[in-house]
Design a protein around this motif. Structure first.
Motif, mmCIF file in Angstrom:
data_model
loop_
_atom_site.group_PDB
_atom_site.id
_atom_site.type_symbol
_atom_site.label_atom_id
_atom_site.label_comp_id
_atom_site.label_asym_id
_atom_site.label_seq_id
_atom_site.Cartn_x
_atom_site.Cartn_y
_atom_site.Cartn_z
ATOM 1 N N ARG A 174 5.162 -7.605 13.186
ATOM 2 C CA ARG A 174 4.842 -6.252 12.725
ATOM 3 C C ARG A 174 5.710 -5.885 11.519
ATOM 4 N N GLN A 175 6.988 -6.222 11.577
ATOM 5 C CA GLN A 175 7.893 -5.923 10.467
ATOM 6 C C GLN A 175 7.505 -6.700 9.204
ATOM 7 N N LEU A 176 7.155 -7.964 9.378
ATOM 8 C CA LEU A 176 6.709 -8.768 8.242
ATOM 9 C C LEU A 176 5.460 -8.162 7.623
ATOM 10 N N GLY A 177 4.506 -7.764 8.465
ATOM 11 C CA GLY A 177 3.277 -7.144 7.968
ATOM 12 C C GLY A 177 3.546 -5.865 7.200
ATOM 13 N N ALA A 178 4.437 -5.036 7.711
ATOM 14 C CA ALA A 178 4.784 -3.784 7.025
ATOM 15 C C ALA A 178 5.433 -4.067 5.673
ATOM 16 N N ALA A 179 6.302 -5.066 5.610
ATOM 17 C CA ALA A 179 6.953 -5.424 4.343
ATOM 18 C C ALA A 179 5.926 -5.949 3.334
ATOM 19 N N LEU A 180 4.975 -6.747 3.810
ATOM 20 C CA LEU A 180 3.927 -7.268 2.930
ATOM 21 C C LEU A 180 3.075 -6.133 2.372
ATOM 22 N N LEU A 181 2.685 -5.205 3.240
ATOM 23 C CA LEU A 181 1.876 -4.072 2.781
ATOM 24 C C LEU A 181 2.603 -3.265 1.713
ATOM 25 N N GLU A 221 -13.287 -10.902 2.487
ATOM 26 C CA GLU A 221 -12.330 -10.869 1.391
ATOM 27 C C GLU A 221 -12.286 -9.505 0.708
ATOM 28 N N GLY A 222 -13.448 -8.876 0.530
ATOM 29 C CA GLY A 222 -13.474 -7.561 -0.105
ATOM 30 C C GLY A 222 -12.783 -6.502 0.723
ATOM 31 N N VAL A 223 -13.055 -6.503 2.010
ATOM 32 C CA VAL A 223 -12.448 -5.523 2.907
ATOM 33 C C VAL A 223 -10.957 -5.801 3.063
ATOM 34 N N ARG A 224 -10.563 -7.067 3.019
ATOM 35 C CA ARG A 224 -9.144 -7.420 3.127
ATOM 36 C C ARG A 224 -8.354 -6.802 1.976
ATOM 37 N N ILE A 225 -8.789 -6.981 0.737
ATOM 38 C CA ILE A 225 -8.010 -6.452 -0.381
ATOM 39 C C ILE A 225 -7.973 -4.930 -0.361
ATOM 40 N N LEU A 226 -9.080 -4.287 -0.013
ATOM 41 C CA LEU A 226 -9.062 -2.821 0.069
ATOM 42 C C LEU A 226 -8.087 -2.353 1.148
ATOM 43 N N SER A 227 -8.071 -3.048 2.264
ATOM 44 C CA SER A 227 -7.160 -2.689 3.353
ATOM 45 C C SER A 227 -5.712 -2.883 2.946
ATOM 46 N N LEU A 228 -5.402 -4.021 2.366
ATOM 47 C CA LEU A 228 -4.033 -4.292 1.953
ATOM 48 C C LEU A 228 -3.567 -3.283 0.908
ATOM 49 N N ALA A 229 -4.436 -2.956 -0.025
ATOM 50 C CA ALA A 229 -4.076 -2.017 -1.090
ATOM 51 C C ALA A 229 -3.851 -0.607 -0.564
ATOM 52 N N HIS A 230 -4.435 -0.295 0.597
ATOM 53 C CA HIS A 230 -4.322 1.053 1.161
ATOM 54 C C HIS A 230 -3.487 1.107 2.438
ATOM 55 N N GLY A 231 -2.648 0.092 2.634
ATOM 56 C CA GLY A 231 -1.676 0.132 3.715
ATOM 57 C C GLY A 231 -2.232 -0.041 5.110
ATOM 58 N N ILE A 232 -3.392 -0.669 5.244
ATOM 59 C CA ILE A 232 -3.994 -0.882 6.561
ATOM 60 C C ILE A 232 -3.547 -2.245 7.083
ATOM 61 N N ALA A 233 -2.832 -2.238 8.186
ATOM 62 C CA ALA A 233 -2.254 -3.463 8.737
ATOM 63 C C ALA A 233 -3.231 -4.243 9.619
ATOM 64 N N GLU A 234 -4.317 -3.634 10.029
ATOM 65 C CA GLU A 234 -5.300 -4.279 10.911
ATOM 66 C C GLU A 234 -5.819 -5.567 10.266
ATOM 67 N N CYS A 235 -6.073 -6.600 11.096
ATOM 68 C CA CYS A 235 -6.556 -7.887 10.592
ATOM 69 C C CYS A 235 -8.054 -8.108 10.803
ATOM 70 N N LEU A 295 -2.301 -12.663 9.564
ATOM 71 C CA LEU A 295 -1.340 -13.168 10.538
ATOM 72 C C LEU A 295 -1.315 -12.288 11.790
ATOM 73 N N ARG A 296 -1.358 -12.932 12.950
ATOM 74 C CA ARG A 296 -1.276 -12.235 14.235
ATOM 75 C C ARG A 296 -0.364 -13.027 15.161
ATOM 76 N N PRO A 297 0.448 -12.338 15.945
ATOM 77 C CA PRO A 297 1.280 -13.080 16.903
ATOM 78 C C PRO A 297 0.413 -13.602 18.048
ATOM 79 N N VAL A 298 0.736 -14.793 18.521
ATOM 80 C CA VAL A 298 -0.025 -15.352 19.637
ATOM 81 C C VAL A 298 0.806 -15.474 20.909
ATOM 82 N N TRP A 299 2.127 -15.381 20.757
ATOM 83 C CA TRP A 299 2.979 -15.505 21.937
ATOM 84 C C TRP A 299 4.335 -14.900 21.622
ATOM 85 N N GLY A 300 4.934 -14.315 22.581
ATOM 86 C CA GLY A 300 6.280 -13.777 22.437
ATOM 87 C C GLY A 300 6.302 -12.378 21.851
#
Length: 190
Positions: free
Chosen positions: A30-37, A91-105, A19-24
């Protein structure tokens, strides 16, 4: 979705994790992403199932290092550069990133950060990045050829249309995707 990781929830959650913001204002995103992580970091079952999900599309190379292509139908003698080549990395890099607190998409940014943080060896992260670039380049070249020929765009490539050098580099690129999937398999005991 994280608390009840069904097959459908896993599929849908992959969309939301990029998820990335596109406007506004972007603060809410950012807060949603941090909570998900934070939720993902504390949920080993979800991580395990996401890793298993990341193994659903193995790269199209066989035991003897030749390409595995479709054997019948309209896709006969082709492989899918996007699903079989790029998705194992994404998909592999996504799960490793999520598991290690990386918010980058972005997949390449995720790879860089995983290497910097020591989640992946720096050399492995660099090899995965180069492999991802080559598969993406091959895909874009395929699209250019299809466009010039007036054909509909497709991610399906007949590897026999490549020169020998490109075939070898593509095969090695798929092998890097296979290495990433193997490391996920070991890490998550799949």
């Amino acid at each position: 979705m994280i608390q009840s990781p069904t097959r459908d929830n896993l599929m849908h959650s992959s969309i939301f994790f990029d998820l990335r913001p596109v406007w506004g204002p972007s603060e809410g995103c950012r807060q949603l992403g941090a909570a998900l992580l934070e939720m993902i970091a504390g949920n080993a079952l979800f991580q395990h199932l996401m890793a298993a999900n990341a193994l659903r599309h193995p790269p199209p190379i066989g035991r003897f290092r030749d390409f595995i292509v479709a054997s019948r139908g309209a896709d006969k003698d082709t492989l899918d550069l996007k699903v079989e080549g790029l998705m194992p990395f994404v998909e592999g890099v996504r799960i490793l990133s999520l598991a290690h607190g990386i918010a980058e998409c972005n997949t390449l940014e995720r790879l860089r950060l995983l290497g910097e943080r020591g989640v992946l060896k720096a050399q492995d992260a660099a090899a995965y990045e180069e492999a991802y670039h080559f598969i993406q380049l091959t895909r874009m070249q395929l699209h250019q050829r299809q466009e010039r020929a007036g054909q509909p765009l497709s991610n399906r490539l007949d590897p026999d249309t490549l020169n020998e050098l490109d075939r070898r580099i593509l095969r090695e690129s798929f092998r890097q995707a296979q290495r990433l999937q193997t490391s996920l398999s070991v890490r998550y005991q799949l």
